[in-house]
Design a protein around this motif. Structure first.
Motif, PDB file in Angstrom:
ATOM      1  N   HIS A  28      43.560  42.231  53.849  1.00  0.00           N
ATOM      2  CA  HIS A  28      42.873  43.513  53.851  1.00  0.00           C
ATOM      3  C   HIS A  28      43.233  44.286  52.594  1.00  0.00           C
ATOM      4  O   HIS A  28      44.167  43.943  51.860  1.00  0.00           O
ATOM      5  N   GLY A  29      42.490  45.357  52.337  1.00  0.00           N
ATOM      6  CA  GLY A  29      42.834  46.267  51.256  1.00  0.00           C
ATOM      7  C   GLY A  29      42.162  45.938  49.939  1.00  0.00           C
ATOM      8  O   GLY A  29      41.447  44.948  49.792  1.00  0.00           O
ATOM      9  N   ARG A  30      42.425  46.814  48.959  1.00  0.00           N
ATOM     10  CA  ARG A  30      41.888  46.670  47.613  1.00  0.00           C
ATOM     11  C   ARG A  30      43.029  46.769  46.604  1.00  0.00           C
ATOM     12  O   ARG A  30      44.077  47.348  46.891  1.00  0.00           O
ATOM     13  N   ALA A  31      42.791  46.226  45.443  1.00  0.00           N
ATOM     14  CA  ALA A  31      43.847  46.223  44.423  1.00  0.00           C
ATOM     15  C   ALA A  31      44.296  47.641  44.089  1.00  0.00           C
ATOM     16  O   ALA A  31      45.486  47.886  43.879  1.00  0.00           O
ATOM     17  N   PRO A  86      48.808  37.427  46.595  1.00  0.00           N
ATOM     18  CA  PRO A  86      47.596  37.045  47.303  1.00  0.00           C
ATOM     19  C   PRO A  86      47.245  35.573  47.153  1.00  0.00           C
ATOM     20  O   PRO A  86      46.684  34.961  48.068  1.00  0.00           O
ATOM     21  N   ALA A  87      47.568  34.982  46.012  1.00  0.00           N
ATOM     22  CA  ALA A  87      47.247  33.568  45.788  1.00  0.00           C
ATOM     23  C   ALA A  87      48.015  32.663  46.741  1.00  0.00           C
ATOM     24  O   ALA A  87      47.456  31.711  47.306  1.00  0.00           O
ATOM     25  N   TYR A 238      49.175  40.888  51.016  1.00  0.00           N
ATOM     26  CA  TYR A 238      48.183  41.069  52.071  1.00  0.00           C
ATOM     27  C   TYR A 238      46.760  41.204  51.525  1.00  0.00           C
ATOM     28  O   TYR A 238      45.812  41.238  52.306  1.00  0.00           O
ATOM     29  N   LEU A 239      46.588  41.309  50.214  1.00  0.00           N
ATOM     30  CA  LEU A 239      45.255  41.450  49.645  1.00  0.00           C
ATOM     31  C   LEU A 239      44.451  40.169  49.826  1.00  0.00           C
ATOM     32  O   LEU A 239      45.010  39.066  49.817  1.00  0.00           O
ATOM     33  N   PRO A 240      43.133  40.275  49.968  1.00  0.00           N
ATOM     34  CA  PRO A 240      42.290  39.070  50.080  1.00  0.00           C
ATOM     35  C   PRO A 240      42.432  38.191  48.842  1.00  0.00           C
ATOM     36  O   PRO A 240      42.657  38.696  47.729  1.00  0.00           O
ATOM     37  N   THR A 241      42.289  36.887  49.015  1.00  0.00           N
ATOM     38  CA  THR A 241      42.405  35.960  47.887  1.00  0.00           C
ATOM     39  C   THR A 241      41.306  36.181  46.856  1.00  0.00           C
ATOM     40  O   THR A 241      41.443  35.766  45.704  1.00  0.00           O
ATOM     41  N   SER A 242      40.230  36.844  47.257  1.00  0.00           N
ATOM     42  CA  SER A 242      39.119  37.100  46.336  1.00  0.00           C
ATOM     43  C   SER A 242      39.376  38.291  45.417  1.00  0.00           C
ATOM     44  O   SER A 242      38.581  38.562  44.515  1.00  0.00           O
TER      45      SER A 242
END
Length: 481
Positions: A28-31, A86-87, A238-242
């Motif tokens: 979840h979340g954004r950079a 995230p990776a 926890y950030l998305p891998t994208s």
């Protein structure tokens, strides 16, 4: 590994997750959420202390400002390392198994990781202890040992609570904390500026080697802070891998660098308006003396809040180090252990040193550890193109991808060892001055030397090793990892 824990955890409950892999459904979340997470710890009174140090070293204001900007550039490495979180979907203390090997990583994390964490816990608790004691002395509590020790224990207890509640609390509360601290420190700055000597000139202007010596020592002190944050993957995991790596780098680096640059510059300005006699009493005393009676307590509260923010993050990430080296302990009791170690070191420093001396000495010596370990981490991220397999990182069996040679990855271990050893020859401090630094007129080139040597050795040795094990070891040509 334990069972997966759903996220976000309610704020009413401690975070149970340790180093376990984070599944895609839990991301979840954004950079940009990382910006306040790094800004809150870096709106710090230590910036005032370090900025004042640059003037005490004999620099002019413009020279100090140049050093402050240069010393903030290593925040880019902190951002690069953060992208691995995230990776890989796990903590940085697990990701570094790819660099040092399964067994080698246990040694590095147990020694280097705990040392860095303990030092920074102590430095920041020390700042709040001295400031809190100074304020309490104004209302009659003057015991020079008991008062700062009690302040340390109380602040440490609150800090451990932040670490226990973990990532969810940090991510949700730090934007508010950053805003409150920014308001307090800007208000303090407003009362500092009238005392600044804008036409300040050093009593004995430095030229030639003495000037370069002062500037390089100042750079080493400043650079040691961003270089120590090899825990940045833990806050980004926890950030998305994208999530775009460039956005993670920018949010992390700017979040840490911008407040550090601004308030360290204020510290340099502050030193121009304080005489040497006042400075001898300590930067914390000199600063409080400039503030009106109503603002002093607010500022001290801000210092304590900042201390809790920074040390809460440090304790949170350090609590996972025990797990990554194989100690059978859950994250929450581990956080308590980390807090106890940091508290003990802080109490020792409270009874034996001043804030200014402790900050400058320990930050310089820290470079010998943080410089090589941060550099090799960032280099590995670049060489692997930030491709890490979480499943492989948790495979600790002989013959696994990161088992390397008997569990040891010689390129990584040798790179940090040589980086630290060679850097020590270029270090200038009150405890140790390297022979090369002395021969060059006490220039402190420990930071650039540690980075160049560490990166060079790691790239050269991994290029050779990749020919034997291309599936595990990165190469400059981009072997799969």
């Amino acid at each position: 590994m334990t069972d997966a824990v759903s996220y976000p955890e309610p704020l009413a409950h401690p975070e149970k997750r340790g180093i376990e892999l984070i599944e895609s459904s839990e991301r979840h979340g954004r950079a940009r959420d990382l910006f306040p997470v790094w800004a809150a710890p870096n709106v710090s009174v230590l910036n005032f202390t370090v900025g004042a140090t640059l003037i005490l070293l004999g620099m002019e204001l413009w020279q100090a400002f140049l050093v402050i900007i240069a010393g903030s550039l290593p925040w880019i490495l902190t951002g690069i390392v953060a992208t691995s979180g995230p990776a890989a979907g796990t903590s940085g203390s697990v990701i570094t198994r790819a660099i040092y090997g399964i067994r080698g990583n246990r040694v590095v994390v147990a020694f280097f990781g705990w040392f860095i964490s303990a030092v920074f816990l102590a430095l920041n608790w020390l700042a709040s202890s001295f400031m809190g004691a100074e304020l309490l002395a104004q209302i009659g509590f003057t015991d020079p040992v008991l008062v700062p020790v009690l302040v340390t224990i109380i602040v440490a207890a609150i800090t451990v609570l932040v670490a226990v509640f973990g990532h969810s609390l940090i991510l949700r509360s730090y934007p508010v904390v950053a805003s409150v601290l920014l308001a307090i420190f800007l208000l303090v700055t407003a009362f500092v500026l009238p005392h600044v000597q804008w036409g300040y000139t050093a009593p004995a202007p430095l030229e030639g080697l003495p000037l370069w010596s002062a500037m390089t020592i100042g750079f080493a002190i400043l650079a040691s802070s961003p270089l120590s944050y090899s825990n940045s993957p833990d806050l980004a995991r926890y950030l998305p891998t994208s999530t775009k790596p460039s956005h993670i780098i920018a949010a992390t680096a700017l979040g840490g660098a911008l407040p550090a640059i601004f308030f360290t510059s204020v510290g340099a300005l502050l030193a121009t308006g304080i005489d040497s006699a006042a400075m001898d009493l300590g930067i914390e005393s000199a600063l409080l003396a400039l503030l009106p009676a109503w603002l002093g307590p607010i500022f001290v509260v801000g210092v304590i809040i900042n201390t809790i923010a920074l040390n809460g993050m440090t304790t949170y990430t350090a609590s996972m180090a025990f797990q990554s080296i194989g100690v059978p302990i859950r994250r929450i009791p581990s956080a308590v252990v980390v807090g106890a170690i940091g508290t003990a070191l802080t109490i020792y420093l409270v009874m034996s040193t001043s804030l200014l001396d402790a900050v400058n000495l320990m930050l310089q010596l820290l470079v010998l550890i943080s410089g090589p370990t941060m550099t090799v981490f960032a280099t590995d991220v670049i060489l692997r193109r930030n491709r890490y397999s979480g499943d492989d990182l948790f495979d600790e069996q002989p013959g696994s991808r990161f088992w390397y040679s008997g569990g040891w990855h010689v390129p990584g271990l040798l790179a940090i060892g040589l980086g630290a050893a060679v850097a020590s020859l270029f270090l200038t401090s009150s405890v140790w001055t390297g022979p090369i630094a002395a021969a060059m007129g006490f220039l402190d080139l420990s930071v650039p030397v540690s980075m160049v040597v560490t990166a060079g050795v790691y790239i050269a040795l991994t290029r050779l090793a990749a020919k034997r094990r291309p599936t595990a070891i990165p190469s400059i040509e981009g072997a799969p990892a």
